[in-house]
Design a protein around this motif. Sequence first.
Motif, PDB file in Angstrom:
ATOM      1  N   TRP A 200       0.827  -1.212   0.000  1.00  0.00           N
ATOM      2  CA  TRP A 200       0.000   0.000   0.000  1.00  0.00           C
ATOM      3  C   TRP A 200       0.858   1.257   0.000  1.00  0.00           C
ATOM      4  N   THR A 201       1.872   1.292   0.835  1.00  0.00           N
ATOM      5  CA  THR A 201       2.753   2.454   0.921  1.00  0.00           C
ATOM      6  C   THR A 201       3.498   2.680  -0.392  1.00  0.00           C
ATOM      7  N   THR A 202       4.025   1.611  -0.951  1.00  0.00           N
ATOM      8  CA  THR A 202       4.773   1.718  -2.211  1.00  0.00           C
ATOM      9  C   THR A 202       3.866   2.167  -3.343  1.00  0.00           C
ATOM     10  N   LEU A 203       2.654   1.623  -3.395  1.00  0.00           N
ATOM     11  CA  LEU A 203       1.701   1.972  -4.438  1.00  0.00           C
ATOM     12  C   LEU A 203       1.336   3.454  -4.367  1.00  0.00           C
ATOM     13  N   ALA A 232      -5.999   3.540  -3.475  1.00  0.00           N
ATOM     14  CA  ALA A 232      -5.099   3.373  -2.338  1.00  0.00           C
ATOM     15  C   ALA A 232      -4.914   4.685  -1.577  1.00  0.00           C
ATOM     16  N   LYS A 233      -4.855   5.783  -2.319  1.00  0.00           N
ATOM     17  CA  LYS A 233      -4.624   7.086  -1.689  1.00  0.00           C
ATOM     18  C   LYS A 233      -5.817   7.565  -0.864  1.00  0.00           C
ATOM     19  N   THR A 238      -8.919   1.127   2.122  1.00  0.00           N
ATOM     20  CA  THR A 238      -9.872   1.237   1.010  1.00  0.00           C
ATOM     21  C   THR A 238      -9.797   0.033   0.085  1.00  0.00           C
ATOM     22  N   MET A 239      -8.585  -0.400  -0.271  1.00  0.00           N
ATOM     23  CA  MET A 239      -8.451  -1.558  -1.176  1.00  0.00           C
ATOM     24  C   MET A 239      -8.952  -2.835  -0.512  1.00  0.00           C
ATOM     25  N   ARG A 240      -8.793  -2.930   0.824  1.00  0.00           N
ATOM     26  CA  ARG A 240      -9.218  -4.138   1.545  1.00  0.00           C
ATOM     27  C   ARG A 240     -10.739  -4.255   1.623  1.00  0.00           C
ATOM     28  N   TYR A 241     -11.430  -3.142   1.402  1.00  0.00           N
ATOM     29  CA  TYR A 241     -12.891  -3.182   1.343  1.00  0.00           C
ATOM     30  C   TYR A 241     -13.378  -3.117  -0.104  1.00  0.00           C
ATOM     31  N   GLY A 242     -12.422  -3.164  -1.027  1.00  0.00           N
ATOM     32  CA  GLY A 242     -12.716  -3.154  -2.457  1.00  0.00           C
ATOM     33  C   GLY A 242     -12.182  -4.409  -3.117  1.00  0.00           C
TER      34      GLY A 242
END
Length: 442
Positions: A200-203, A232-233, A238-242
Amino acid sequence: MTIHVVGGGLAGTEAAWQIAAAGVPVVLHEMRPVRMSPAHHSAELAELVCSNSFGAKASDRAAGLLHEELRQLNSIIIATADKHQVPAGGALAVDRAVFSSELTTTLAAHPLIELRRGEITQIPEGIAVITTGPLTTESLAADLQRFTGMEYMSFFDAASPIVMGESINMDIAFRASRYDKGDADYINCPMNKEQYLHFWTTLCQAEQAELKEFERETAKFFEACLPIEEMAKRGEDTMRYGPLKPVGLTDGRTGERSYAVVQLRQEDKAGQLWNMVGFQTNLRWGEQTRVFRLIPGLENAEFVRMGVMHRNTFINSPELLHPTLQFRQRPTLLAAGQISGTEGYTAAAAGGWLAGTNAARLALGLTPVQLPPTTMMGALFEFISSASPKHFQPMPPNFGIMPELGVKIRAKQERYAAYRDRSLADLQQWRNSVPGQLSIVN
């Protein structure tokens, strides 16, 4: 009988030339300079609006094999590219100004080709080829929409990367469908919390590609195609709920549910290509490789199509086209180039070759031809006419869409060379067997 070709890009230029080479009159319609597109800078035919490269030269690469097939079929696009190539390492790159200028002069001088300038707002009657590309005008797109019954034609598209199945590490990834619905249809790449947070941080910090001005104006209207990096931002979870939600997915080997899961969906009938679900992206291509290989199971992923984000217009070819590039509901209408769902300069020329060849054959009372699926051209047109229509996205040439060889060859370079040898041998045999041969396949 005169054939109409709409669009003077690579596909339209190739199509018009092949029609005329068969002895059939053709009108090539190009709206420029009467109406310019947001991406073009000249009125020349076959203008290269992005890179000046047609991809790798070597015939054991997908693009290079497509070049070689087109050389055997007397493609004017590849012949002109060969003539005006410039040093580019292992790529076929051209002096783009001279390349387009010569093609424009050559086609305009042909006695059977009428180059007609001006916008076409409706699909022509009779035998016609549509090659208007991703910047098809609103009026023609609307007519295509009415004709095809598609809900939309022009939109801002953010497409996900596609990886070769054999490059996925199945010691880490596992097959399953969410809540066991289906027959373990997805490949799942599990992440623990530490892996997810690093990803997530890298993305969030990765570098994005710059959009053209006319694309920036359009992008804000397409929330449904939100790039993964923008998602991600919006927050750590957010991605974990998507698209990365782990709910309903259990690794049968461990019986555990992961902190996050990246899913890959089968892209082709043979299961050689896998689409990263929900990973539409506008990251630079080098960044995509660097960041997405942080996903467990994809550390050695081989990408056959990178994620892209741009304004696009293409038809849902699996529902609409035969592998001959004829529309199913109107066989006298054909489509080629990016509007048909292929991606890249050489693929556009290949589609123009086939659509032009078959339009000419229709005018001459001959049966349209279908290329062998063991060739790169044949495999590409088989794919766009038979892929899943629900998730269809433009596809570049790649070895993952070709039928398997029947023997296992571990070394990738040797395997690709075997695909090439089979392709060129089958193409030669096909050329010799085509009934009612045209001049282009003598």
